[in-house]
Write a protein that holds these residues in place. Structure first.
Motif, PDB file in Angstrom:
ATOM      1  N   MET A 178       0.848  -1.184   0.000  1.00 50.73           N
ATOM      2  CA  MET A 178       0.000   0.000   0.000  1.00 50.73           C
ATOM      3  C   MET A 178       0.894   1.249   0.000  1.00 50.73           C
ATOM      4  SD  MET A 178      -2.938   1.107   2.709  1.00 50.73           S
ATOM      5  CE  MET A 178      -3.826   2.639   2.490  1.00 50.73           C
ATOM      6  N   GLY A 179       0.633   2.147  -0.968  1.00 52.96           N
ATOM      7  CA  GLY A 179       1.455   3.327  -1.077  1.00 52.96           C
ATOM      8  C   GLY A 179       0.992   4.441  -0.142  1.00 52.96           C
ATOM      9  N   PHE A 180       1.819   5.484  -0.017  1.00 55.19           N
ATOM     10  CA  PHE A 180       1.518   6.647   0.809  1.00 55.19           C
ATOM     11  C   PHE A 180       1.047   7.810  -0.081  1.00 55.19           C
ATOM     12  CE2 PHE A 180       4.540   4.216   3.274  1.00 55.19           C
ATOM     13  CZ  PHE A 180       3.983   4.226   4.540  1.00 55.19           C
ATOM     14  N   ILE A 181       0.063   8.549   0.456  1.00 59.27           N
ATOM     15  CA  ILE A 181      -0.436   9.722  -0.270  1.00 59.27           C
ATOM     16  C   ILE A 181       0.476  10.883   0.050  1.00 59.27           C
ATOM     17  CG2 ILE A 181      -2.356  11.325  -0.565  1.00 59.27           C
ATOM     18  CD1 ILE A 181      -4.232   9.084   0.262  1.00 59.27           C
ATOM     19  N   VAL A 182       1.151  11.366  -0.901  1.00 62.02           N
ATOM     20  CA  VAL A 182       2.069  12.466  -0.678  1.00 62.02           C
ATOM     21  C   VAL A 182       1.474  13.804  -1.086  1.00 62.02           C
ATOM     22  CG1 VAL A 182       4.102  10.965  -0.911  1.00 62.02           C
ATOM     23  CG2 VAL A 182       3.116  12.034  -2.946  1.00 62.02           C
ATOM     24  N   TYR A 183       0.366  13.788  -1.866  1.00 61.76           N
ATOM     25  CA  TYR A 183      -0.253  15.059  -2.280  1.00 61.76           C
ATOM     26  C   TYR A 183      -1.634  14.765  -2.880  1.00 61.76           C
ATOM     27  CZ  TYR A 183      -1.127  19.424  -4.753  1.00 61.76           C
ATOM     28  OH  TYR A 183      -1.716  20.567  -5.210  1.00 61.76           O
ATOM     29  N   GLU A 184      -2.570  15.660  -2.613  1.00 67.87           N
ATOM     30  CA  GLU A 184      -3.899  15.525  -3.217  1.00 67.87           C
ATOM     31  C   GLU A 184      -4.505  16.902  -3.405  1.00 67.87           C
ATOM     32  OE1 GLU A 184      -6.490  13.330  -0.696  1.00 67.87           O
ATOM     33  OE2 GLU A 184      -6.433  14.816   0.941  1.00 67.87           O
ATOM     34  N   GLU A 185      -5.417  16.996  -4.346  1.00 62.33           N
ATOM     35  CA  GLU A 185      -6.149  18.228  -4.606  1.00 62.33           C
ATOM     36  C   GLU A 185      -7.543  17.860  -5.105  1.00 62.33           C
ATOM     37  OE1 GLU A 185      -4.443  18.949  -9.130  1.00 62.33           O
ATOM     38  OE2 GLU A 185      -4.129  20.454  -7.580  1.00 62.33           O
ATOM     39  N   PRO A 186      -8.575  18.645  -4.672  1.00 62.27           N
ATOM     40  CA  PRO A 186      -9.958  18.323  -5.095  1.00 62.27           C
ATOM     41  C   PRO A 186     -10.144  18.615  -6.580  1.00 62.27           C
ATOM     42  CG  PRO A 186      -9.907  20.398  -3.917  1.00 62.27           C
ATOM     43  CD  PRO A 186      -8.509  19.826  -3.822  1.00 62.27           C
ATOM     44  N   LEU A 187     -11.066  17.864  -7.114  1.00 62.01           N
ATOM     45  CA  LEU A 187     -11.425  18.072  -8.512  1.00 62.01           C
ATOM     46  C   LEU A 187     -12.621  19.010  -8.560  1.00 62.01           C
ATOM     47  CD1 LEU A 187     -11.130  17.405 -11.521  1.00 62.01           C
ATOM     48  CD2 LEU A 187     -12.671  15.459 -11.159  1.00 62.01           C
ATOM     49  N   LEU A 188     -12.479  20.123  -9.189  1.00 59.90           N
ATOM     50  CA  LEU A 188     -13.520  21.145  -9.248  1.00 59.90           C
ATOM     51  C   LEU A 188     -14.017  21.279 -10.680  1.00 59.90           C
ATOM     52  CD1 LEU A 188     -15.143  23.436  -7.914  1.00 59.90           C
ATOM     53  CD2 LEU A 188     -13.225  24.975  -8.472  1.00 59.90           C
ATOM     54  N   ARG A 189     -15.333  21.208 -10.836  1.00 62.63           N
ATOM     55  CA  ARG A 189     -15.924  21.381 -12.151  1.00 62.63           C
ATOM     56  C   ARG A 189     -16.812  22.623 -12.137  1.00 62.63           C
ATOM     57  NH1 ARG A 189     -17.949  15.347 -14.108  1.00 62.63           N
ATOM     58  NH2 ARG A 189     -15.871  14.347 -14.102  1.00 62.63           N
ATOM     59  N   ARG A 190     -16.697  23.481 -13.046  1.00 63.31           N
ATOM     60  CA  ARG A 190     -17.486  24.697 -13.177  1.00 63.31           C
ATOM     61  C   ARG A 190     -18.371  24.588 -14.409  1.00 63.31           C
ATOM     62  NH1 ARG A 190     -15.527  28.880  -9.995  1.00 63.31           N
ATOM     63  NH2 ARG A 190     -13.467  28.529  -9.080  1.00 63.31           N
ATOM     64  N   TYR A 191     -19.673  24.913 -14.182  1.00 64.83           N
ATOM     65  CA  TYR A 191     -20.625  24.917 -15.284  1.00 64.83           C
ATOM     66  C   TYR A 191     -21.012  26.368 -15.552  1.00 64.83           C
ATOM     67  CZ  TYR A 191     -21.029  19.955 -14.221  1.00 64.83           C
ATOM     68  OH  TYR A 191     -20.751  18.632 -14.000  1.00 64.83           O
ATOM     69  N   GLN A 192     -20.802  26.831 -16.710  1.00 61.37           N
ATOM     70  CA  GLN A 192     -21.057  28.209 -17.077  1.00 61.37           C
ATOM     71  C   GLN A 192     -22.215  28.279 -18.069  1.00 61.37           C
ATOM     72  OE1 GLN A 192     -17.416  29.855 -18.587  1.00 61.37           O
ATOM     73  NE2 GLN A 192     -16.455  29.991 -16.557  1.00 61.37           N
ATOM     74  N   ALA A 193     -22.978  29.366 -17.918  1.00 63.48           N
ATOM     75  CA  ALA A 193     -24.091  29.597 -18.839  1.00 63.48           C
ATOM     76  C   ALA A 193     -24.215  31.090 -19.049  1.00 63.48           C
ATOM     77  CB  ALA A 193     -25.387  29.019 -18.296  1.00 63.48           C
ATOM     78  N   SER A 194     -24.819  31.475 -20.126  1.00 63.87           N
ATOM     79  CA  SER A 194     -25.001  32.894 -20.418  1.00 63.87           C
ATOM     80  C   SER A 194     -26.061  33.488 -19.478  1.00 63.87           C
ATOM     81  CB  SER A 194     -25.420  33.091 -21.879  1.00 63.87           C
ATOM     82  OG  SER A 194     -26.688  32.470 -22.113  1.00 63.87           O
ATOM     83  N   VAL A 195     -26.068  34.799 -19.367  1.00 67.71           N
ATOM     84  CA  VAL A 195     -26.997  35.480 -18.455  1.00 67.71           C
ATOM     85  C   VAL A 195     -28.443  35.236 -18.853  1.00 67.71           C
ATOM     86  CG1 VAL A 195     -27.695  37.732 -17.546  1.00 67.71           C
ATOM     87  CG2 VAL A 195     -25.271  37.232 -17.949  1.00 67.71           C
ATOM     88  N   PHE A 196     -28.738  35.115 -20.099  1.00 66.13           N
ATOM     89  CA  PHE A 196     -30.120  34.972 -20.579  1.00 66.13           C
ATOM     90  C   PHE A 196     -30.473  33.516 -20.864  1.00 66.13           C
ATOM     91  CE2 PHE A 196     -28.614  39.193 -21.838  1.00 66.13           C
ATOM     92  CZ  PHE A 196     -29.564  39.982 -21.214  1.00 66.13           C
ATOM     93  N   SER A 197     -29.967  32.619 -20.058  1.00 71.35           N
ATOM     94  CA  SER A 197     -30.265  31.198 -20.223  1.00 71.35           C
ATOM     95  C   SER A 197     -31.214  30.725 -19.126  1.00 71.35           C
ATOM     96  CB  SER A 197     -28.970  30.380 -20.184  1.00 71.35           C
ATOM     97  OG  SER A 197     -28.364  30.519 -18.906  1.00 71.35           O
ATOM     98  N   PHE A 198     -31.837  29.554 -19.330  1.00 74.59           N
ATOM     99  CA  PHE A 198     -32.738  28.972 -18.335  1.00 74.59           C
ATOM    100  C   PHE A 198     -31.981  28.585 -17.066  1.00 74.59           C
ATOM    101  CE2 PHE A 198     -35.311  28.299 -22.171  1.00 74.59           C
ATOM    102  CZ  PHE A 198     -36.530  28.803 -21.722  1.00 74.59           C
ATOM    103  N   ALA A 199     -30.737  28.156 -17.215  1.00 72.26           N
ATOM    104  CA  ALA A 199     -29.942  27.777 -16.042  1.00 72.26           C
ATOM    105  C   ALA A 199     -29.700  28.983 -15.134  1.00 72.26           C
ATOM    106  CB  ALA A 199     -28.620  27.166 -16.492  1.00 72.26           C
ATOM    107  N   CYS A 200     -29.396  30.145 -15.731  1.00 71.53           N
ATOM    108  CA  CYS A 200     -29.189  31.356 -14.929  1.00 71.53           C
ATOM    109  C   CYS A 200     -30.486  31.815 -14.278  1.00 71.53           C
ATOM    110  CB  CYS A 200     -28.606  32.441 -15.829  1.00 71.53           C
ATOM    111  SG  CYS A 200     -28.137  33.950 -14.927  1.00 71.53           S
TER     112      CYS A 200
END
Length: 234
Positions: free
Chosen positions: A1-23
Motif C-alpha cells: 500500500m502506497g503513501f499519499i504524498v499530495y492531493e487536490e480536489p477536482l472542481l468542475r465549473r458549469y457556465q451559462a449565459s446570463v439569458f439562459s434557463f440555467a441562470c
C-alpha cells in the motif's frame, strides 16, 4: 500500500449565459430561499400561537333606523293611559300605526382624534305632545352597523336599547352609553365573521326581541356603542 504524498480536489465549473434557463433557475431558487420562509413566518401569525388578544377600534355607523315609544296619560281626558310611538322602519311603523306621533330626529357623529372613525354618536329625538299629555315612561331602540377591520374582520348589526320610567312626568331625557363588545368564543382571523341582521321579523313586541338578541347573535354579543341620546318632549 502506497503513501499519499499530495492531493487536490477536482472542481468542475458549469457556465451559462446570463439569458439562459440555467441562470434564471439559479436566480429564482436564490430568491425563494430568502422570500418563501419570510412569508411562511408572516402568514402563520407567530407560528403556533392559537389565541391572542387584539385591541381594535370599531367602526360604528348609525343606520338611521330607530324606534321610540312613550307611555303616559292625558290629564285632560280623565287620565287615560296613552301610547305614542314612531319608527323610521316601515314594517315597525305599520305595527304601531294607531299610536304614531311623528318626531324630529337628528343624528351626528363626533371624531375626537380626527382619525376618520366616529368616537361618539349624538341622537336627538324631539316629540310633540298635545295639551294635557304627560309622559312617564320612554323606550328607544337605535340600530348601528358594527365593523372591525385589521387582523380580525367582523361585521354585525348592533342595537342600542334605552329605557327609563318615573312616577313624575318629564319633559326631557338624556342618556349616555358606552360600547362594549362581549365575545363568547374567539373570532377567526382567517375568515370574515358576520352575524345575521337584527332587522326582520323583529318588533311586533320589541321587549321580547331585546331579550332574544343574545341568542340571535351566535358567538358574539354586544352592549352598545358610545352614544348620547336626548329625548325632548314638547
Amino acid at each position: 500500500m502506497g503513501f499519499i504524498v499530495y492531493e487536490e480536489p477536482l472542481l468542475r465549473r458549469y457556465q451559462a449565459s446570463v439569458f439562459s434557463f440555467a441562470c434564471l433557475f439559479l436566480l429564482l431558487t436564490s430568491i425563494a430561499t430568502v422570500v418563501v420562509p419570510f412569508y411562511i413566518a408572516y402568514g402563520s401569525h407567530n407560528f403556533w400561537i392559537k389565541h391572542n388578544t387584539l385591541y381594535l377600534q370599531p367602526e360604528v355607523d348609525f343606520t338611521y333606523k330607530v324606534l321610540v315609544v312613550l307611555y303616559g296619560r292625558n290629564v285632560s281626558d280623565n287620565g287615560e293611559i296613552q301610547t305614542w310611538a314612531w319608527s323610521t322602519i316601515p314594517e315597525i311603523r305599520t305595527a304601531y300605526e294607531p299610536y304614531l306621533r311623528a318626531p324630529v330626529i337628528r343624528a351626528w357623529s363626533v371624531d375626537d382624534n380626527l382619525d376618520d372613525v366616529a368616537d361618539l354618536w349624538h341622537l336627538t329625538i324631539q316629540i310633540p305632545l298635545g295639551a294635557g299629555e304627560r309622559v312617564y315612561h320612554a323606550q328607544a331602540l337605535a340600530f348601528f352597523d358594527y365593523k372591525l377591520r385589521g387582523r380580525v374582520s367582523l361585521e354585525m348589526d348592533s342595537l342600542a336599547y334605552f329605557e327609563h320610567g318615573s312616577a313624575l312626568p318629564g319633559t326631557e331625557l338624556m342618556i349616555q352609553g358606552e360600547a362594549r363588545l362581549h365575545q363568547l368564543t374567539p373570532l377567526s382571523v382567517r375568515t370574515e365573521n358576520r352575524n345575521p341582521t337584527l332587522i326582520g321579523p323583529i318588533i311586533s313586541n320589541h321587549s321580547r326581541c331585546c331579550r332574544g338578541i343574545k341568542d340571535r347573535l351566535g358567538p358574539v354579543c354586544f352592549c352598545c356603542y358610545r352614544i348620547l341620546l336626548r329625548i325632548l318632549i314638547t
